[in-house]
Design a protein around this motif. Structure first.
Motif, PDB file in Angstrom:
ATOM      1  N   ILE A  86     -47.886  82.158  13.809  1.00  0.00           N
ATOM      2  CA  ILE A  86     -49.013  82.589  12.989  1.00  0.00           C
ATOM      3  C   ILE A  86     -50.162  81.613  13.190  1.00  0.00           C
ATOM      4  O   ILE A  86     -49.965  80.421  13.427  1.00  0.00           O
ATOM      5  CB  ILE A  86     -48.670  82.732  11.487  1.00  0.00           C
ATOM      6  N   TYR A  87     -51.373  82.162  13.125  1.00  0.00           N
ATOM      7  CA  TYR A  87     -52.603  81.387  13.217  1.00  0.00           C
ATOM      8  C   TYR A  87     -53.377  81.661  11.939  1.00  0.00           C
ATOM      9  O   TYR A  87     -53.699  82.815  11.636  1.00  0.00           O
ATOM     10  CB  TYR A  87     -53.417  81.818  14.441  1.00  0.00           C
ATOM     11  N   ALA A  88     -53.656  80.598  11.174  1.00  0.00           N
ATOM     12  CA  ALA A  88     -54.297  80.747   9.865  1.00  0.00           C
ATOM     13  C   ALA A  88     -55.472  79.776   9.758  1.00  0.00           C
ATOM     14  O   ALA A  88     -55.690  78.931  10.628  1.00  0.00           O
ATOM     15  CB  ALA A  88     -53.285  80.478   8.753  1.00  0.00           C
ATOM     16  N   ARG A  89     -56.205  79.885   8.667  1.00  0.00           N
ATOM     17  CA  ARG A  89     -57.303  78.948   8.414  1.00  0.00           C
ATOM     18  C   ARG A  89     -56.727  77.532   8.307  1.00  0.00           C
ATOM     19  O   ARG A  89     -55.589  77.344   7.880  1.00  0.00           O
ATOM     20  CB  ARG A  89     -58.042  79.323   7.141  1.00  0.00           C
ATOM     21  N   PRO A  90     -57.510  76.523   8.686  1.00  0.00           N
ATOM     22  CA  PRO A  90     -56.975  75.166   8.704  1.00  0.00           C
ATOM     23  C   PRO A  90     -56.578  74.609   7.340  1.00  0.00           C
ATOM     24  O   PRO A  90     -55.815  73.647   7.262  1.00  0.00           O
ATOM     25  CB  PRO A  90     -58.099  74.336   9.322  1.00  0.00           C
ATOM     26  N   ASP A  91     -57.043  75.221   6.253  1.00  0.00           N
ATOM     27  CA  ASP A  91     -56.666  74.715   4.925  1.00  0.00           C
ATOM     28  C   ASP A  91     -55.353  75.299   4.412  1.00  0.00           C
ATOM     29  O   ASP A  91     -54.890  74.943   3.336  1.00  0.00           O
ATOM     30  CB  ASP A  91     -57.786  74.950   3.908  1.00  0.00           C
ATOM     31  N   ALA A  92     -54.722  76.182   5.196  1.00  0.00           N
ATOM     32  CA  ALA A  92     -53.419  76.733   4.809  1.00  0.00           C
ATOM     33  C   ALA A  92     -52.373  75.618   4.852  1.00  0.00           C
ATOM     34  O   ALA A  92     -52.477  74.679   5.638  1.00  0.00           O
ATOM     35  CB  ALA A  92     -53.021  77.869   5.749  1.00  0.00           C
ATOM     36  N   VAL A  93     -51.364  75.729   3.993  1.00  0.00           N
ATOM     37  CA  VAL A  93     -50.299  74.718   3.929  1.00  0.00           C
ATOM     38  C   VAL A  93     -48.971  75.376   4.300  1.00  0.00           C
ATOM     39  O   VAL A  93     -48.512  76.293   3.622  1.00  0.00           O
ATOM     40  CB  VAL A  93     -50.217  74.099   2.514  1.00  0.00           C
ATOM     41  N   CYS A  94     -48.395  74.902   5.399  1.00  0.00           N
ATOM     42  CA  CYS A  94     -47.109  75.440   5.843  1.00  0.00           C
ATOM     43  C   CYS A  94     -46.411  74.398   6.717  1.00  0.00           C
ATOM     44  O   CYS A  94     -46.376  74.521   7.939  1.00  0.00           O
ATOM     45  CB  CYS A  94     -47.313  76.746   6.603  1.00  0.00           C
ATOM     46  N   PRO A  95     -45.864  73.340   6.111  1.00  0.00           N
ATOM     47  CA  PRO A  95     -45.190  72.314   6.912  1.00  0.00           C
ATOM     48  C   PRO A  95     -43.898  72.843   7.552  1.00  0.00           C
ATOM     49  O   PRO A  95     -43.384  73.895   7.158  1.00  0.00           O
ATOM     50  CB  PRO A  95     -44.893  71.216   5.898  1.00  0.00           C
ATOM     51  N   ALA A  96     -43.401  72.109   8.529  1.00  0.00           N
ATOM     52  CA  ALA A  96     -42.126  72.464   9.155  1.00  0.00           C
ATOM     53  C   ALA A  96     -41.057  72.618   8.073  1.00  0.00           C
ATOM     54  O   ALA A  96     -41.088  71.941   7.059  1.00  0.00           O
ATOM     55  CB  ALA A  96     -41.720  71.392  10.154  1.00  0.00           C
ATOM     56  N   SER A  97     -40.165  73.542   8.271  1.00  0.00           N
ATOM     57  CA  SER A  97     -39.059  73.904   7.376  1.00  0.00           C
ATOM     58  C   SER A  97     -39.487  74.785   6.210  1.00  0.00           C
ATOM     59  O   SER A  97     -38.662  75.138   5.367  1.00  0.00           O
ATOM     60  CB  SER A  97     -38.313  72.671   6.845  1.00  0.00           C
ATOM     61  N   SER A  98     -40.765  75.169   6.137  1.00  0.00           N
ATOM     62  CA  SER A  98     -41.208  76.100   5.091  1.00  0.00           C
ATOM     63  C   SER A  98     -40.577  77.462   5.320  1.00  0.00           C
ATOM     64  O   SER A  98     -40.240  77.833   6.448  1.00  0.00           O
ATOM     65  CB  SER A  98     -42.733  76.236   5.108  1.00  0.00           C
ATOM     66  N   ARG A  99     -40.435  78.217   4.242  1.00  0.00           N
ATOM     67  CA  ARG A  99     -39.897  79.576   4.311  1.00  0.00           C
ATOM     68  C   ARG A  99     -41.081  80.539   4.388  1.00  0.00           C
ATOM     69  O   ARG A  99     -42.019  80.449   3.595  1.00  0.00           O
ATOM     70  CB  ARG A  99     -39.043  79.847   3.083  1.00  0.00           C
ATOM     71  N   VAL A 100     -41.045  81.458   5.375  1.00  0.00           N
ATOM     72  CA  VAL A 100     -42.157  82.390   5.604  1.00  0.00           C
ATOM     73  C   VAL A 100     -41.613  83.812   5.636  1.00  0.00           C
ATOM     74  O   VAL A 100     -40.658  84.099   6.358  1.00  0.00           O
ATOM     75  CB  VAL A 100     -42.882  82.072   6.932  1.00  0.00           C
ATOM     76  N   THR A 101     -42.230  84.689   4.841  1.00  0.00           N
ATOM     77  CA  THR A 101     -41.869  86.103   4.848  1.00  0.00           C
ATOM     78  C   THR A 101     -42.936  86.860   5.622  1.00  0.00           C
ATOM     79  O   THR A 101     -44.119  86.826   5.266  1.00  0.00           O
ATOM     80  CB  THR A 101     -41.751  86.653   3.417  1.00  0.00           C
TER      81      THR A 101
END
Length: 104
Positions: A58-73
């Motif tokens: 995924i490519y998102a705005r730079p202010d998005a927060v999604c560190p490694a090991s995050s859960r993504v639906t």
């Protein structure tokens, strides 16, 4: 320069990794993130340096927060885990700044 809004045609739900708690993994509250979803399988390196398979990016705005090991639906309903999260900043170059997240 930020990633253009017209490219952010998908929405994913991100539960940011907060660490290990006494009862297992701990995640932040779910947040909807507008993004561009590229469902292409490729080999990437995880934070430990091992080669692993990424099924989507995924490519998102730079202010998005999604560190490694995050859960993504994903929009399909599939729940996956972030392998790596990388800020892409072109500095003074006219490139679209964004957050790139590689998913299992």
């Amino acid at each position: 320069m930020l990633i253009p809004g017209f490219l952010l045609g998908h929405e994913v739900i991100v539960e940011a990794w907060q660490g290990e708690g006494p009862y297992g993994p701990s995640y932040a509250d779910p947040v909807t993130v507008e993004c561009f979803l590229d469902e292409k399988t490729r080999m990437v390196r995880n934070p430990a340096g091992e080669e692993v398979t990424s099924s989507s990016t995924i490519y998102a705005r730079p202010d998005a927060v999604c560190p490694a090991s995050s859960r993504v639906t994903l929009p399909s309903g599939r729940i996956t885990t972030a392998i790596g999260s990388y800020q892409r900043d072109g500095g003074r170059l006219p490139t679209p700044d964004h957050l790139e997240v590689q998913l299992q």
